[in-house]
Each structure stands twice: as C-alpha cells, then as structure tokens.
Design a protein around this motif. Structure first.
Motif, PDB file in Angstrom:
ATOM      1  N   MET A 129      33.171  -4.691  61.738  1.00 19.58           N
ATOM      2  CA  MET A 129      33.687  -4.621  62.898  1.00 19.58           C
ATOM      3  C   MET A 129      33.154  -5.837  63.867  1.00 19.58           C
ATOM      4  SD  MET A 129      35.429  -1.786  62.790  1.00 19.58           S
ATOM      5  CE  MET A 129      35.338  -0.052  62.312  1.00 19.58           C
ATOM      6  N   HIS A 130      34.230  -6.749  64.283  1.00  9.90           N
ATOM      7  CA  HIS A 130      33.683  -7.683  65.566  1.00  9.90           C
ATOM      8  C   HIS A 130      34.383  -7.367  66.673  1.00  9.90           C
ATOM      9  CE1 HIS A 130      32.770 -11.699  66.901  1.00  9.90           C
ATOM     10  NE2 HIS A 130      31.956 -11.821  66.016  1.00  9.90           N
ATOM     11  N   HIS A 131      33.655  -7.533  67.614  1.00  6.91           N
ATOM     12  CA  HIS A 131      34.089  -7.116  69.219  1.00  6.91           C
ATOM     13  C   HIS A 131      34.646  -8.354  69.776  1.00  6.91           C
ATOM     14  CE1 HIS A 131      30.667  -9.234  71.191  1.00  6.91           C
ATOM     15  NE2 HIS A 131      29.888  -8.503  70.037  1.00  6.91           N
ATOM     16  N   GLY A 132      35.212  -8.211  70.783  1.00  7.41           N
ATOM     17  CA  GLY A 132      35.828  -9.187  71.544  1.00  7.41           C
ATOM     18  C   GLY A 132      34.950 -10.066  72.610  1.00  7.41           C
ATOM     19  N   ALA A 133      35.279 -10.893  73.403  1.00  7.82           N
ATOM     20  CA  ALA A 133      34.404 -11.536  74.335  1.00  7.82           C
ATOM     21  C   ALA A 133      33.668 -10.594  75.542  1.00  7.82           C
ATOM     22  CB  ALA A 133      35.116 -12.624  74.745  1.00  7.82           C
ATOM     23  N   GLY A 134      32.449 -10.558  75.626  1.00  6.62           N
ATOM     24  CA  GLY A 134      32.055  -9.850  76.938  1.00  6.62           C
ATOM     25  C   GLY A 134      31.763  -8.466  76.279  1.00  6.62           C
ATOM     26  N   SER A 135      32.173  -8.011  75.215  1.00  5.10           N
ATOM     27  CA  SER A 135      31.973  -6.556  74.798  1.00  5.10           C
ATOM     28  C   SER A 135      30.730  -6.687  74.075  1.00  5.10           C
ATOM     29  CB  SER A 135      33.202  -6.062  73.807  1.00  5.10           C
ATOM     30  OG  SER A 135      33.212  -4.598  73.697  1.00  5.10           O
ATOM     31  N   SER A 136      30.605  -5.320  73.010  1.00  2.00           N
ATOM     32  CA  SER A 136      29.384  -5.303  72.191  1.00  2.00           C
ATOM     33  C   SER A 136      29.862  -4.240  70.975  1.00  2.00           C
ATOM     34  CB  SER A 136      28.266  -4.455  72.900  1.00  2.00           C
ATOM     35  OG  SER A 136      28.353  -3.229  72.834  1.00  2.00           O
ATOM     36  N   GLY A 137      29.068  -4.178  69.909  1.00  2.00           N
ATOM     37  CA  GLY A 137      29.216  -3.623  68.972  1.00  2.00           C
ATOM     38  C   GLY A 137      29.644  -2.028  68.856  1.00  2.00           C
ATOM     39  N   LEU A 255      38.283 -12.988  86.297  1.00  2.74           N
ATOM     40  CA  LEU A 255      36.730 -12.765  86.577  1.00  2.74           C
ATOM     41  C   LEU A 255      36.524 -12.783  87.870  1.00  2.74           C
ATOM     42  CD1 LEU A 255      35.551 -14.961  83.677  1.00  2.74           C
ATOM     43  CD2 LEU A 255      35.743 -12.676  83.654  1.00  2.74           C
ATOM     44  N   SER A 256      37.165 -13.411  88.665  1.00  6.03           N
ATOM     45  CA  SER A 256      36.775 -13.492  90.217  1.00  6.03           C
ATOM     46  C   SER A 256      37.108 -12.101  90.885  1.00  6.03           C
ATOM     47  CB  SER A 256      37.523 -14.585  90.949  1.00  6.03           C
ATOM     48  OG  SER A 256      38.938 -14.323  90.796  1.00  6.03           O
ATOM     49  N   THR A 257      37.963 -11.451  90.205  1.00  6.17           N
ATOM     50  CA  THR A 257      38.236 -10.227  91.078  1.00  6.17           C
ATOM     51  C   THR A 257      37.274  -9.017  90.521  1.00  6.17           C
ATOM     52  OG1 THR A 257      40.026  -9.642  89.430  1.00  6.17           O
ATOM     53  CG2 THR A 257      40.616 -10.872  91.604  1.00  6.17           C
ATOM     54  N   ARG A 258      36.616  -9.344  89.415  1.00  6.40           N
ATOM     55  CA  ARG A 258      35.777  -8.318  88.745  1.00  6.40           C
ATOM     56  C   ARG A 258      34.542  -7.953  89.545  1.00  6.40           C
ATOM     57  NH1 ARG A 258      33.502  -8.461  82.674  1.00  6.40           N
ATOM     58  NH2 ARG A 258      32.174 -10.347  83.583  1.00  6.40           N
ATOM     59  N   PRO A 259      34.021  -6.880  89.579  1.00  6.05           N
ATOM     60  CA  PRO A 259      32.600  -6.724  90.420  1.00  6.05           C
ATOM     61  C   PRO A 259      31.497  -7.529  89.861  1.00  6.05           C
ATOM     62  CG  PRO A 259      33.843  -4.638  90.120  1.00  6.05           C
ATOM     63  CD  PRO A 259      34.486  -5.696  89.394  1.00  6.05           C
ATOM     64  N   ALA A 260      30.731  -8.030  90.659  1.00  6.54           N
ATOM     65  CA  ALA A 260      29.592  -8.905  89.983  1.00  6.54           C
ATOM     66  C   ALA A 260      28.647  -8.002  89.699  1.00  6.54           C
ATOM     67  CB  ALA A 260      29.184  -9.804  91.317  1.00  6.54           C
ATOM     68  N   GLY A 261      28.415  -6.806  89.797  1.00  8.97           N
ATOM     69  CA  GLY A 261      27.531  -6.044  89.428  1.00  8.97           C
ATOM     70  C   GLY A 261      27.754  -4.649  89.920  1.00  8.97           C
ATOM     71  N   PHE A 262      26.883  -3.707  89.900  1.00  4.44           N
ATOM     72  CA  PHE A 262      27.058  -2.208  90.023  1.00  4.44           C
ATOM     73  C   PHE A 262      25.762  -1.750  90.466  1.00  4.44           C
ATOM     74  CE2 PHE A 262      30.083  -3.119  86.745  1.00  4.44           C
ATOM     75  CZ  PHE A 262      31.195  -2.942  87.206  1.00  4.44           C
ATOM     76  N   PRO A 263      25.789  -0.558  91.504  1.00  2.77           N
ATOM     77  CA  PRO A 263      24.560   0.141  91.989  1.00  2.77           C
ATOM     78  C   PRO A 263      23.921   0.949  90.687  1.00  2.77           C
ATOM     79  CG  PRO A 263      26.395   1.041  92.895  1.00  2.77           C
ATOM     80  CD  PRO A 263      27.009  -0.108  92.151  1.00  2.77           C
ATOM     81  N   SER A 264      24.517   1.372  89.900  1.00  2.00           N
ATOM     82  CA  SER A 264      23.978   2.167  88.796  1.00  2.00           C
ATOM     83  C   SER A 264      24.636   1.790  87.584  1.00  2.00           C
ATOM     84  CB  SER A 264      23.812   3.711  89.248  1.00  2.00           C
ATOM     85  OG  SER A 264      25.298   4.163  89.475  1.00  2.00           O
ATOM     86  N   LEU A 265      24.246   2.428  86.277  1.00  2.00           N
ATOM     87  CA  LEU A 265      24.751   2.537  85.223  1.00  2.00           C
ATOM     88  C   LEU A 265      26.029   3.418  85.133  1.00  2.00           C
ATOM     89  CD1 LEU A 265      24.884   1.298  82.289  1.00  2.00           C
ATOM     90  CD2 LEU A 265      23.247   3.353  81.798  1.00  2.00           C
ATOM     91  N   THR A 308      26.526 -10.557  79.593  1.00  2.00           N
ATOM     92  CA  THR A 308      27.409 -11.907  79.171  1.00  2.00           C
ATOM     93  C   THR A 308      28.120 -12.572  80.321  1.00  2.00           C
ATOM     94  OG1 THR A 308      27.739 -10.882  76.760  1.00  2.00           O
ATOM     95  CG2 THR A 308      28.914 -12.660  77.444  1.00  2.00           C
ATOM     96  N   ASP A 309      27.907 -13.807  80.351  1.00  2.00           N
ATOM     97  CA  ASP A 309      28.441 -14.611  81.221  1.00  2.00           C
ATOM     98  C   ASP A 309      29.710 -15.179  80.924  1.00  2.00           C
ATOM     99  OD1 ASP A 309      29.431 -16.200  83.474  1.00  2.00           O
ATOM    100  OD2 ASP A 309      27.577 -17.778  83.466  1.00  2.00           O
ATOM    101  N   LEU A 310      30.906 -14.452  81.092  1.00  2.00           N
ATOM    102  CA  LEU A 310      32.258 -14.815  80.377  1.00  2.00           C
ATOM    103  C   LEU A 310      32.645 -15.913  81.005  1.00  2.00           C
ATOM    104  CD1 LEU A 310      34.346 -11.528  80.043  1.00  2.00           C
ATOM    105  CD2 LEU A 310      33.272 -12.938  78.246  1.00  2.00           C
ATOM    106  N   ALA A 311      32.293 -16.419  82.243  1.00  2.00           N
ATOM    107  CA  ALA A 311      32.886 -17.748  82.851  1.00  2.00           C
ATOM    108  C   ALA A 311      32.310 -18.977  82.167  1.00  2.00           C
ATOM    109  CB  ALA A 311      32.746 -17.696  84.301  1.00  2.00           C
ATOM    110  N   ALA A 312      31.157 -18.696  81.601  1.00  2.00           N
ATOM    111  CA  ALA A 312      30.511 -19.593  80.837  1.00  2.00           C
ATOM    112  C   ALA A 312      30.878 -20.085  79.672  1.00  2.00           C
ATOM    113  CB  ALA A 312      28.868 -19.422  80.794  1.00  2.00           C
ATOM    114  N   THR A 313      31.935 -19.129  78.998  1.00  2.00           N
ATOM    115  CA  THR A 313      32.192 -19.581  77.616  1.00  2.00           C
ATOM    116  C   THR A 313      33.461 -20.111  77.789  1.00  2.00           C
ATOM    117  OG1 THR A 313      33.614 -17.246  77.702  1.00  2.00           O
ATOM    118  CG2 THR A 313      31.319 -17.133  77.096  1.00  2.00           C
ATOM    119  N   GLN A 314      34.144 -20.630  78.977  1.00  2.00           N
ATOM    120  CA  GLN A 314      35.587 -21.248  78.981  1.00  2.00           C
ATOM    121  C   GLN A 314      35.818 -22.568  78.301  1.00  2.00           C
ATOM    122  OE1 GLN A 314      36.427 -22.311  83.142  1.00  2.00           O
ATOM    123  NE2 GLN A 314      38.597 -22.803  82.346  1.00  2.00           N
TER     124      GLN A 314
END
Length: 410
Positions: A129-137, A255-265, A308-314
């Motif tokens: 299995m190979h995941h997509g950009a910004g995701s994980s195994g 990416l600009s509308t996605r939250p930059a972070g979260f207060p908790s997991l 993962t900084d998705l914007a940096a993968t442009q």
C-alpha cells in the motif's frame, strides 16, 4: 369519523373510573386542527458517526399532541460532550503485526523508512500500500482488517512515504524531494529491505495498491518492470491524470481554508469527520493521529499541527500525474481502477475502459478516501481482483509430451 374510531372512543370512555370525569368528547374536526407544539430546539436527533450518508432522517406519527410535564424533561438535551469517547485514538497494533524501521544511507543523508507489516503465510499474496500526499500508511488500516477477513493468510505492507508519518531523514532537508522518481525508488527500496529483514527467500506474489499520489507511484513502479513477474496486478484509488491535473488548480485554495492546527488530537479527528474529509469514524480515529504532531513550544491554542507541509510540495504536483493514464494502461499485470465518480475518468481511460483493458469500480457514496470511507466494499473488490489474477489458481491443460509418455492417446 369512521366506525373503527367510534368503537375505540367508546371503549376508552368506558374504562375511566366513575370518580374521574371523562375527557371532552372526541371531535374529528378538532383533531384535524391540532398542530404539534413540540419544541424542536429542545430536541436532538442522534445519528451514527460511522454512517457514510450525508444526513439522517426520522419520522413520527401520533393521534394527538404530547406535552411533557416540566419535571420530566423528556426531550432535554444531554449534558456534557456527546460521543466524546468516539474521538479516542485507535492504535496501529489493532491492525498490523509489527512495524519496521528500514535504514538507507546515501552520501548526503540517511533515511529511515517506517513500515507497517503483517507477513503473508505460505504462498499467500502481499498487498503493498502507498498512501496519498499528506496522509500516512495508517490510511490503509481499516482496509487491511477487511482484506484479512476475506484472506486470513494475506500479507499487508503499508509504508510512510518520506516527509510523512514516522519516516525520518537525517539531517533534515530544507527542501524535501518528493519527485515521482524519488518516490518510485523509495518504494522499491522498502520492498527489497523488507524482504531482506524478514528473511524471505523469494518475493511473495505482489498486488500494488495506491491512493491518489500513491496511485501514481505504484503505476510508475509497475510500468518500470523492476519487480518482474512478482507483480500480479495493481490498483489505483480515486486518481486519474486529467481530473488530478485539473484539481491542482484549486489545491492552494483548499489548503488555505484548512485549519492550520488543532487544540487537541481529538479535535483534529473530529474535524476530519465533521468536514467529511474521512466519512468513517473508525478509520479517522486510526489514521488521523499519524497526520498530526504536538509542538509544546507553540503557545497558541492550536499546538497540534500537520506533519507534512503540503503547500511545500507544489513543485512536484504536475510531475506526479503527467502521463499517468498512458502508464496505467501500458504496464504489465492486472489493472483495477476505483473511483468515487465516473466524472473523474479522462478521455484516454474512458476509451481504455470501453476496450476492456482494466477493471473499473465506482463508489458514488464515497469521498476521495474511498478505502477509508468504505473499507469493506473496497476490500471485496480488491480481494476479487487478486483472485482473478492469481496464477497459482490456474489449471493448465496437460502437455502433449506428458500425455504420450503416460501412454495416453492424443
């Protein structure tokens, strides 16, 4: 008023004790004028977070208005945070046998690939299995469980690509190389090093599965032919060249509308479910934690940020998908394409599908993360795809020479 209603009213009146005054006489016209006085703001409809439906429906019928007494509070909103426990993380050990850390060193750096693995038994296949950009195994964790329900001896290898999950590069690079060529090399290296570390004498039969960017990587690996005849087939999940390149135009807006972070997991998991990025809460509780990391130095209320900084993968976006359709149709092995909608098919794949060059399955009820939204249905299609391409199941007719040697007439 019907005869049945009159009979019911008479029976009801006769049941009241003599000391209790009977209710006002029943008038059908009055009933028709009745309206529900139910306070919708004080009621709450509950639905299952695991549902893939966008909404839930309910219905109720009664012959009169129900007005609860003040002390009963029949429709009071529950106190506290509802379903808080459903946001708890599910560990990777629920789905995989072990994790591996596979080290590879070059002149300038050392990369330690992180891999989730369940080994195949006997001659069973290994699903890679190979995941997509910004995701994980762990994006494939729920799918893994469903595949093994149907093929208990099957093996699963799901990696974290460089710059994702727990795969590390030392020293850290200012500019991360996520070109298709590099990701191709990484996948081949992971497969080879896994074989060595596990002590497999020969490579088990392989089925390559990739989602989004991962679909481009497994297709490129299959087209290269570097895995030889070990590859039975490959499956691509919700990505085709034409629609992928068109979608890149709006990627920065997303990416600009996605939250930059979260207060908790837990709030990060909840956002993925509420935004319907992932429509299956069980999968979200497993895969989302690997997408975030906690930074104790961040003094804001959003200390859980993206790994993962998705914007940096442009700079690599177009390179991932250009030529994908041609490679998908030309690579050797069985071919399977799973999509969330037929509108994603480009011209080249539409023609190929009409010519029967590959198998196509569409899940219109799923979002982009098909394998997370509908792991059971996805597993059914993938297992069936493997069985159709399993060479060990082929029964070949006997050779003429063998028949003559056995004294049989030809």
């Amino acid at each position: 008023m019907s005869d049945l209603q009159r009979a019911f009213a008479k029976a009801k009146l006769s049941s009241y004790p003599a000391a209790m005054p009977p209710p006002a006489s029943f008038n059908e016209a009055d009933k028709e004028e009745e309206t529900d006085t139910f306070d919708t703001e004080s009621a709450e409809l509950h639905h299952d977070d695991d549902s893939s439906s966008a909404s839930s429906a309910s219905s109720a019928s009664s012959t009169g208005t129900i007005i609860p007494s003040q002390n009963q509070k029949l429709f009071a909103r529950p106190q506290g945070s509802p379903n808080k426990r459903t946001m708890d993380q599910i560990p990777w050990t629920t789905y995989f046998e072990r994790e591996l850390f596979l080290e590879s060193t070059t002149d300038t750096s050392t990369i330690t690939y992180h891999v989730y693995l369940t080994s195949p038994v006997g001659s069973a296949p290994l699903f890679i299995m190979h995941h997509g950009a910004g995701s994980s195994g762990l994006s494939f964790a729920a799918l893994t469980a469903e595949i093994r329900k149907r093929l208990p001896s099957a093996g699963i290898l799901s990696l974290d690509a460089r710059g994702h999950g727990s795969t590390k590069i030392t020293p850290e690079q200012d500019v991360l190389d996520l070109s298709l060529e590099t990701l191709n090399s990484d996948l081949l290296s992971v497969i080879d090093k896994t074989k060595t570390q596990m002590g497999w004498k020969t490579m088990p039969p392989l089925v390559l599965i990739g989602h989004s960017l991962g679909g481009a990587v497994v297709t490129d690996v299959a087209k290269s032919g570097k895995l030889g005849n070990a590859v039975l087939g490959y499956a691509v999940l919700d990505v085709v060249e034409g629609s992928a390149i068109d979608a890149l135009q709006s990627m920065q807006t997303y990416l600009s509308t996605r939250p930059a972070g979260f207060p908790s997991l837990e709030s990060g998991i909840e956002w993925h479910i509420r935004s319907r990025t992932i429509r299956n809460s069980m999968s979200a509780r497993t895969s989302v934690p690997a997408l975030l990391r906690h930074d104790p130095d961040v003094r804001s209320s959003r200390s859980w940020t993206w790994r993962t900084d998705l914007a940096a993968t442009q700079p690599f976006w177009e390179g991932w998908f250009i030529g994908l359709s041609k490679k998908f149709l030309e690579a050797r092995g069985g071919k399977l394409l799973l999509l969330a909608g037929t509108d994603r098919l480009d011209k080249e794949l539409t023609i190929g599908q009409m010519q029967g060059k590959y198998a196509l399955q569409v899940f219109p009820e799923a979002g982009h993360f098909i394998h997370e939204d509908l792991p059971e249905k996805t597993a059914m299609i993938i297992v069936d795809f493997y069985k159709r391409n399993d060479r060990s199941a082929l029964v070949l007719p006997p050779k003429v020479s063998d028949m003559l040697r056995a004294g049989k007439k030809v």
